[in-house]
Design a protein around this motif. Structure first.
Motif, PDB file in Angstrom:
ATOM      1  N   THR A 127      44.837  41.470  49.373  1.00 20.68           N
ATOM      2  CA  THR A 127      45.362  42.721  49.925  1.00 20.68           C
ATOM      3  C   THR A 127      46.644  43.129  49.203  1.00 20.68           C
ATOM      4  O   THR A 127      46.833  44.310  48.862  1.00 20.68           O
ATOM      5  CB  THR A 127      45.636  42.550  51.429  1.00 20.68           C
ATOM      6  OG1 THR A 127      44.422  42.189  52.096  1.00 20.68           O
ATOM      7  CG2 THR A 127      46.170  43.838  52.041  1.00 20.68           C
ATOM      8  N   ASN A 187      38.231  43.000  53.641  1.00 21.51           N
ATOM      9  CA  ASN A 187      38.653  41.948  52.720  1.00 21.51           C
ATOM     10  C   ASN A 187      38.361  40.564  53.287  1.00 21.51           C
ATOM     11  O   ASN A 187      38.009  39.635  52.544  1.00 21.51           O
ATOM     12  CB  ASN A 187      40.143  42.086  52.428  1.00 21.51           C
ATOM     13  CG  ASN A 187      40.451  43.212  51.464  1.00 21.51           C
ATOM     14  OD1 ASN A 187      39.613  43.597  50.653  1.00 21.51           O
ATOM     15  ND2 ASN A 187      41.647  43.773  51.543  1.00 21.51           N
ATOM     16  N   LEU A 236      41.848  49.277  39.685  1.00 26.83           N
ATOM     17  CA  LEU A 236      41.722  48.309  40.764  1.00 26.83           C
ATOM     18  C   LEU A 236      40.758  47.186  40.419  1.00 26.83           C
ATOM     19  O   LEU A 236      41.043  46.005  40.651  1.00 26.83           O
ATOM     20  CB  LEU A 236      41.267  49.020  42.042  1.00 26.83           C
ATOM     21  CG  LEU A 236      41.216  48.178  43.312  1.00 26.83           C
ATOM     22  CD1 LEU A 236      42.564  47.553  43.601  1.00 26.83           C
ATOM     23  CD2 LEU A 236      40.749  49.022  44.493  1.00 26.83           C
ATOM     24  N   MET A 248      41.626  43.069  40.189  1.00 26.54           N
ATOM     25  CA  MET A 248      40.968  42.013  40.948  1.00 26.54           C
ATOM     26  C   MET A 248      40.237  41.039  40.031  1.00 26.54           C
ATOM     27  O   MET A 248      40.139  39.840  40.333  1.00 26.54           O
ATOM     28  CB  MET A 248      40.024  42.633  41.966  1.00 26.54           C
ATOM     29  CG  MET A 248      40.760  43.281  43.127  1.00 26.54           C
ATOM     30  SD  MET A 248      39.699  43.840  44.461  1.00 26.54           S
ATOM     31  CE  MET A 248      38.961  45.278  43.701  1.00 26.54           C
ATOM     32  N   ARG A 254      34.838  44.981  46.693  1.00 25.67           N
ATOM     33  CA  ARG A 254      36.143  45.251  47.315  1.00 25.67           C
ATOM     34  C   ARG A 254      36.656  46.639  46.921  1.00 25.67           C
ATOM     35  O   ARG A 254      37.318  47.309  47.722  1.00 25.67           O
ATOM     36  CB  ARG A 254      37.144  44.177  46.906  1.00 25.67           C
ATOM     37  CG  ARG A 254      36.909  42.813  47.563  1.00 25.67           C
ATOM     38  CD  ARG A 254      37.929  41.789  47.079  1.00 25.67           C
ATOM     39  NE  ARG A 254      37.847  40.534  47.807  1.00 25.67           N
ATOM     40  CZ  ARG A 254      37.130  39.485  47.450  1.00 25.67           C
ATOM     41  NH1 ARG A 254      36.399  39.545  46.314  1.00 25.67           N
ATOM     42  NH2 ARG A 254      37.115  38.375  48.164  1.00 25.67           N
ATOM     43  N   ALA A 255      36.376  47.059  45.699  1.00 22.31           N
ATOM     44  CA  ALA A 255      36.788  48.406  45.279  1.00 22.31           C
ATOM     45  C   ALA A 255      36.062  49.471  46.093  1.00 22.31           C
ATOM     46  O   ALA A 255      36.643  50.509  46.433  1.00 22.31           O
ATOM     47  CB  ALA A 255      36.508  48.587  43.789  1.00 22.31           C
ATOM     48  N   GLN A 279      45.776  44.528  45.831  1.00 21.40           N
ATOM     49  CA  GLN A 279      45.280  45.904  45.919  1.00 21.40           C
ATOM     50  C   GLN A 279      46.419  46.894  46.084  1.00 21.40           C
ATOM     51  O   GLN A 279      46.398  47.993  45.521  1.00 21.40           O
ATOM     52  CB  GLN A 279      44.306  46.021  47.086  1.00 21.40           C
ATOM     53  CG  GLN A 279      42.984  45.306  46.868  1.00 21.40           C
ATOM     54  CD  GLN A 279      42.105  45.326  48.101  1.00 21.40           C
ATOM     55  OE1 GLN A 279      42.499  45.814  49.149  1.00 21.40           O
ATOM     56  NE2 GLN A 279      40.899  44.781  47.973  1.00 21.40           N
ATOM     57  N   ALA A 324      37.776  49.610  49.438  1.00 19.83           N
ATOM     58  CA  ALA A 324      39.078  50.272  49.318  1.00 19.83           C
ATOM     59  C   ALA A 324      38.920  51.788  49.226  1.00 19.83           C
ATOM     60  O   ALA A 324      39.744  52.546  49.754  1.00 19.83           O
ATOM     61  CB  ALA A 324      39.823  49.738  48.095  1.00 19.83           C
TER      62      ALA A 324
END
Length: 455
Positions: free
Chosen positions: A362, A180, A373, A377, A162-163, A365, A166
């Motif tokens: 979301t 996501n 980050l 998470m 996910r990082a 984040q 992003a």
């Protein structure tokens, strides 16, 4: 002398070709067509260079996350004859993960994914192999606890993935929403297939097969994932920023994750007990698989939709939908106690899970400092795991002390608590931000007014 300097390229537009066929005039236009069918949101994601490669490694490394606990329980209980010992060992590993995982995530944010994730994964794999050897050679019980606790260094592969999204999709909220949603669907898929694969390996081959295959998949997937350096978030100079726990709204959001984890943990235990009471304990896996499949499908569909409004406004609505649907298993268990009715109820109940988790991630984040980050998470995942453990304990108590059908009141109560927390945090950080912004605007207006008065 003729000019030998390079001339600019001229775009030549093809002219229509006219011809006559019998008594008809035919015109053929060879000019390029504009427009065309726009690729779907998920196809646009994976058109970004490097995303397919790191996603392949991510999925391979993520699958063992649903395998290790089931493999450990089957392996230990099958060789030592004690489910109590197996449960205590896995609970110890969960507690160790809650302590170690945020620390590993902080190192990943500070030094980079490849530099930290690979050695951390090697330590975790060695812990899994040590557990396998201790069980196989009948080592003392305390060695099982020590070996399984060593697996707590496993990096949060979902958080690192996910990082990366992003980082790659910074400034594109719609594409990040789709990414996501894909990651949440991948979570559901891996936690649905992982236990099935673990049980199949341990049952058909040998008791240690699930742990061995899981360790190989984890290491292979992590090496493939970290080899993709072009998509890795850059590591900037170290700055002593505040912990994600001190960011506005994060403690309340983690409390919501904790309550949501209790929904998952209690639902699993109560569903196993319900299937056992109906005389088909093996059906529990199918029932829970239906719930996870519905959640994954809803997550993929949710990713194709354009989000409206900020995530903090959408989260209470998602929680409310989840609370409404989680009442269905309770109604089915009490009004029509059958596996078929419960299967339909769980299928519907799972549809709100992924959209709620996508929206919560979301929001997390948005509220987590950019250079912390992965740590933020990982804290969310730790809260979920803690909630799963608490939900499993409370769900088991409700089944034994009350009734199997009453046990479905535990996940409903947990999601109601999550809804209350999300409502309590609605607009909190924004009000603080808005007040600061209005204060700054007022001071600027006063400064301009005094400047005009002076002149």
């Amino acid at each position: 002398m003729p000019d030998s300097s390079p001339q600019p390229l001229r775009t030549v537009t093809p002219q229509p070709l006219h011809t006559v066929t019998a008594d008809s005039l035919v015109t053929v236009d060879f000019s390029p067509r504009s427009g065309g069918r726009r690729p779907g949101p998920y196809r646009r994601l994976f058109m970004i260079p490097g995303t397919r490669a790191f996603t392949a490694g991510n999925l391979i490394a993520r699958l063992p996350m649903g395998m290790f606990s089931v493999s450990a329980v089957v392996m230990i209980a099958g060789t030592r004859g004690s489910y109590a010992l197996a449960g205590a060992v896995t609970a110890t590993g969960l507690a160790a993960t809650a302590v170690v995982a945020p620390w590993v995530a902080r190192l990943v944010d500070r030094h980079g994914q490849a530099r930290i994730a690979v050695p951390a994964t090697l330590l975790a794999v060695l812990g899994s192999l040590a557990l396998l050897l201790c069980v196989h050679y009948d080592a003392p019980d305390w060695t099982l606890f020590a070996a399984y606790a060593a697996t707590a260094t496993t990096p949060n592969i979902g958080g690192m993935s996910r990082a990366r999204w992003a980082h790659l999709l910074r400034g594109d909220a719609e594409a990040l929403h789709t990414a996501n949603s894909f990651e949440q669907a991948a979570d559901e898929l891996c936690f649905m297939l992982g236990p099935v694969l673990a049980a199949l390996l341990c049952g058909t081959l040998f008791p240690e097969a699930g742990t061995l295959v899981g360790a190989v998949l984890l290491l292979t997937g992590m090496l493939l994932f970290t080899a993709q350096r072009s998509t890795q978030p850059p590591v900037g100079p170290f700055r002593k920023t505040r912990s994600p726990l001190r960011s506005p709204g994060i403690p309340r959001l983690l409390t919501a994750f904790l309550a949501t984890g209790a929904v998952f943990g209690s639902m699993e235990v109560v569903t196993i007990a319900f299937a056992d009471a109906q005389g088909s304990r093996t059906a529990a896996g199918v029932l829970l698989g239906l719930q996870a499949a519905a959640s994954g499908a809803a997550g993929l569909l949710f990713g194709t939709l354009r989000p409206t409004g900020p995530a903090e406004r959408r989260l209470p609505w998602c929680m409310a939908a989840m609370a409404s649907l989680m009442a269905l298993p309770l109604l089915a268990a009490n009004l029509a106690p059958s596996l078929v009715a419960l299967a339909a109820a769980l299928l519907l109940a799972g549809m709100a899970t992924a959209p709620t988790m996508v929206t919560a991630m979301t929001l997390l984040q948005h509220r987590t400092p950019a250079d912390r980050l992965n740590e933020g998470m990982t804290l969310a995942v730790t809260a979920l795991l803690g909630g799963i453990a608490c939900g499993s304990a409370v769900g088991g108590w409700a089944v034994e002390q009350l009734s199997v059908t009453a046990g479905y009141g535990v996940p409903l109560a947990a999601v109601t608590l999550a809804l209350a927390v999300s409502l309590g945090s609605f607009g909190g950080p924004n009000r603080l931000t808005d007040s600061r912004a209005s204060s700054r605007a007022s001071s600027r207006a006063s400064s301009r007014a005094s400047s005009r008065a002076t002149h």
